[in-house]
Design a protein around this motif. Sequence first.
Motif, PDB file in Angstrom:
ATOM      1  N   TYR A   1       0.973  -1.190   0.046  1.00  0.00           N
ATOM      2  CA  TYR A   1       0.003   0.008  -0.091  1.00  0.00           C
ATOM      3  C   TYR A   1       0.948   1.322   0.142  1.00  0.00           C
ATOM      4  O   TYR A   1       0.504   2.306  -0.777  1.00  0.00           O
ATOM      5  CB  TYR A   1      -1.034  -0.029   1.337  1.00  0.00           C
TER       6      TYR A   1
ATOM      7  N   GLU B   1       1.236  11.377  -6.337  1.00  0.00           N
ATOM      8  CA  GLU B   1      -0.106  10.874  -5.828  1.00  0.00           C
ATOM      9  C   GLU B   1      -0.167   9.411  -6.452  1.00  0.00           C
ATOM     10  O   GLU B   1       0.571   9.020  -7.419  1.00  0.00           O
ATOM     11  CB  GLU B   1      -0.995  11.794  -6.711  1.00  0.00           C
ATOM     12  N   PRO B   2      -1.339   8.730  -6.128  1.00  0.00           N
ATOM     13  CA  PRO B   2      -1.299   7.343  -6.704  1.00  0.00           C
ATOM     14  C   PRO B   2      -1.440   7.317  -7.996  1.00  0.00           C
ATOM     15  O   PRO B   2      -0.746   6.170  -8.535  1.00  0.00           O
ATOM     16  CB  PRO B   2      -2.508   6.819  -5.942  1.00  0.00           C
ATOM     17  N   ASP B   3      -2.265   8.230  -8.572  1.00  0.00           N
ATOM     18  CA  ASP B   3      -2.328   7.830 -10.094  1.00  0.00           C
ATOM     19  C   ASP B   3      -1.107   8.553 -10.848  1.00  0.00           C
ATOM     20  O   ASP B   3      -0.673   7.836 -11.805  1.00  0.00           O
ATOM     21  CB  ASP B   3      -3.603   8.704 -10.604  1.00  0.00           C
TER      22      ASP B   3
ATOM     23  N   ALA C   1       2.140   1.940  -3.371  1.00  0.00           N
ATOM     24  CA  ALA C   1       1.047   2.521  -4.367  1.00  0.00           C
ATOM     25  C   ALA C   1       0.604   3.885  -3.895  1.00  0.00           C
ATOM     26  O   ALA C   1      -0.085   4.570  -4.638  1.00  0.00           O
ATOM     27  CB  ALA C   1      -0.124   1.407  -4.593  1.00  0.00           C
ATOM     28  N   GLY C   2       0.838   4.232  -2.878  1.00  0.00           N
ATOM     29  CA  GLY C   2       0.477   5.475  -2.415  1.00  0.00           C
ATOM     30  C   GLY C   2      -0.671   5.619  -1.735  1.00  0.00           C
ATOM     31  O   GLY C   2      -1.480   6.782  -1.810  1.00  0.00           O
ATOM     32  N   ARG C   3      -1.280   4.786  -0.795  1.00  0.00           N
ATOM     33  CA  ARG C   3      -2.469   4.901  -0.265  1.00  0.00           C
ATOM     34  C   ARG C   3      -2.248   5.772   0.755  1.00  0.00           C
ATOM     35  O   ARG C   3      -1.535   6.237   1.514  1.00  0.00           O
ATOM     36  CB  ARG C   3      -2.870   3.509   0.388  1.00  0.00           C
ATOM     37  N   ASP C   4      -3.766   6.410   0.862  1.00  0.00           N
ATOM     38  CA  ASP C   4      -3.574   7.399   1.941  1.00  0.00           C
ATOM     39  C   ASP C   4      -3.822   6.824   3.246  1.00  0.00           C
ATOM     40  O   ASP C   4      -4.162   5.821   3.367  1.00  0.00           O
ATOM     41  CB  ASP C   4      -5.051   8.267   2.009  1.00  0.00           C
ATOM     42  N   ASP C   5      -3.525   7.612   4.365  1.00  0.00           N
ATOM     43  CA  ASP C   5      -3.470   6.941   5.681  1.00  0.00           C
ATOM     44  C   ASP C   5      -2.026   6.306   5.816  1.00  0.00           C
ATOM     45  O   ASP C   5      -1.791   5.627   7.298  1.00  0.00           O
ATOM     46  CB  ASP C   5      -4.549   6.037   6.023  1.00  0.00           C
TER      47      ASP C   5
END
Lengths: 481, 249
Positions: B45, B71-73, B48-52
């Motif tokens: 995660y 950012e994830p994208d 991939a850059g997940r928030d939290d």
Amino acid sequence: MSQTVEQVQGVIQKRYAAGFTTDIESDMIRPGLDEEIIAMISAKKEEPEWMLEWRLKAYRHWLTMKTPNWAHLNIPAIDFQALHYYASPKQKNRPQSLDEVDPKLLETFDRLGVPLHERARLAGVAVDAVFDSVSVGTTFQKELKEAGVIFCSMSEALQEHPDLVREYIGSVVPHTDNFFAALNSAVFSDGSFVYIPKDTVCPMELSTYFRINARDTGQFERTLIIAEPGSKVSYLEGCTAPMRDENQLHAAVVELVALEKAQIKYSTVQNWYPGDENGKGGIYNFVTKRGDCRGDDSRISWTQVETGSAITWKYPSCIMRGERSAGEFYSVALTHNHQQADTGTKMIHLGKDSTSKIISKGISAGRSNNSYRGLVRVAKKATNVRNYTQCDSLLIGKTCGAHTFPYIEAANASAKVEHEATTSRIGEDQLFYCRSRGLDEEEAVALIVDGFCKEVFKELPMEFAVEAKALLEISLEGSVG
Amino acid sequence: MLKIKDLHVSVDEQEILKGLSLEVGEGELHAVMGPNGSGKSTLGYTLAGRDDYEVTSGSIEFDGEDLVEMEPDERAAAGVFLAFQYPVEIPGVNNAYFLRAALNAQRKARGEEEVDGVNFLKMVRESLAELEMDESLLKRAVNEGFSGGEKKRNEIVQMAVLQPKLAILDETDSGLDIDALKLVADGINRLRDGKRSFVVITHYQRLLDYLTPDKVHVLSGGRIVESGGPELAHRLESEGYGHLERASA
């Protein structure tokens, strides 16, 4: 609270592309409401005497009524004496054809993506364009006439087909029905009239585009669609208004009559100005829409995509009078910022073996409140009635509200009434999944919301489905940060 | 390709990764193994850059760029792909539409031309056939009503179409029967072209039998505690993770 949710509910800014004003001189009747004003409206439209009498009867009844307050809405008091009830763009004479229409008006509808002139007309869609209180023009009249279909403005119908109007007007929504319907009956100015003869399939989509332009003006249109036995018609309406700081009132009445084996499909994409991000301005959309499945085996289907308006109070309903008749209601209602919507339907089953289906999708963002209110009523003599209701709410952020108020009144024990309801928050898992595949946050939200609304969008005619999807995307723009 | 240095990651203010370092070179396949709760999924995660998933210190460099700031994208467009342990359902969104939107969003971000419907279908049909998945899957909503195995194979289809530079597979083997496991492994091997890198996160050694990793790492207590060749995976299989947990306690 997670970052995403904060971002999602954070900056909610809507870009309202239809918010421009057309600089055109208006012919306005002085503000206020009394019998003299009503007589002036009727005189301007050169109406038959019975129409004026009908208006005055409605007005006198309206005086005895109070603003409805049962909805889950906070409606500020409206000063009905401060409004203009009639405004029309100044024209020397009533234009005989679209060539004589003021170019500024044609340009307005061009800008709204509803071209009226010959060359750019929407293929296969006949349009009646209503600007403030009057119809500016109707396209494809000749082609429709050949099929025997009447599609014109209500004013024209009162001149050309007064007997048809007189027979049906108020027969589905009587002037005593409710506060706003009574008001509309007294002061309605224009709207569309559709008549489909027996066993005729209307050769093209019919549509009306409503535009409010003048300041301090209410729009009170009245639409009447009559489908004779065995006929079939699909009708679309769209609506926009300029961005103004004050609220404007839109109180329409739509009546549909489907006789034996007739089918009416009525679709709405409502994009009235919703007010700014602080809740200032916007349209009050208080509308009464009702369809009467008067004949056996008739069918009426409502599809609505509601994204605009400061306050929406609207319950497109069906009365299944005929045996085996069917009513349908498909709705997407999106609210954000300070918008309020209390919308749903009434399915009144009077006929045996009649069926109804309700699919409602509510999406709330910002500080908005979105309520579904639906009534399913089964009369004592209506045996073997079936209803299926599905009502889903999607929340974006944590400061908005979704509410469901289902009412079921079944007086016949053989009725089968199903109700399913879900409420979900737009999933962070879904958002992250989309983003990890390369979609940015807005694309991701638009995609998820589009999926959520799929069942309703697929009911819209092709051209409108594309528009509705685009509209939803624009409306959600900035709802994520 | 990927350089992780002394990475500390907290979720809800609880530190999960505590100084993880890992380097994966171009074209290499690394396996990250470890007991439950060791931080394996957190690693996926975080990449991939997940928030939290908050990076409190340390760095992640991907292809010479600072991944943490992206950012994830943006990471996806740069070539990072995470195959989810639990692929997410998106009701009402057509599987083919979703994948094409994702592919074109990435291509647009990279300044490449978008892929039209015909060519896209060609690409995705090939991948479907290789994973023995039915084409009707394209018309169904993303992951909705998919079996566990279908969801995992669908992740591999996405990977094959999106052609990432770095693929992180988070327990893609869990819940697969032996036939599906082989299909997934074949899918991964087909994408090994000497340039594309892989981080395969797994609890068991059985997927690695088909993949022959360049390196195997053992994650425990939020750090890499041991690294070695494929033989390490076999040793863990026979010895279990018990000794690690005792060591890190």
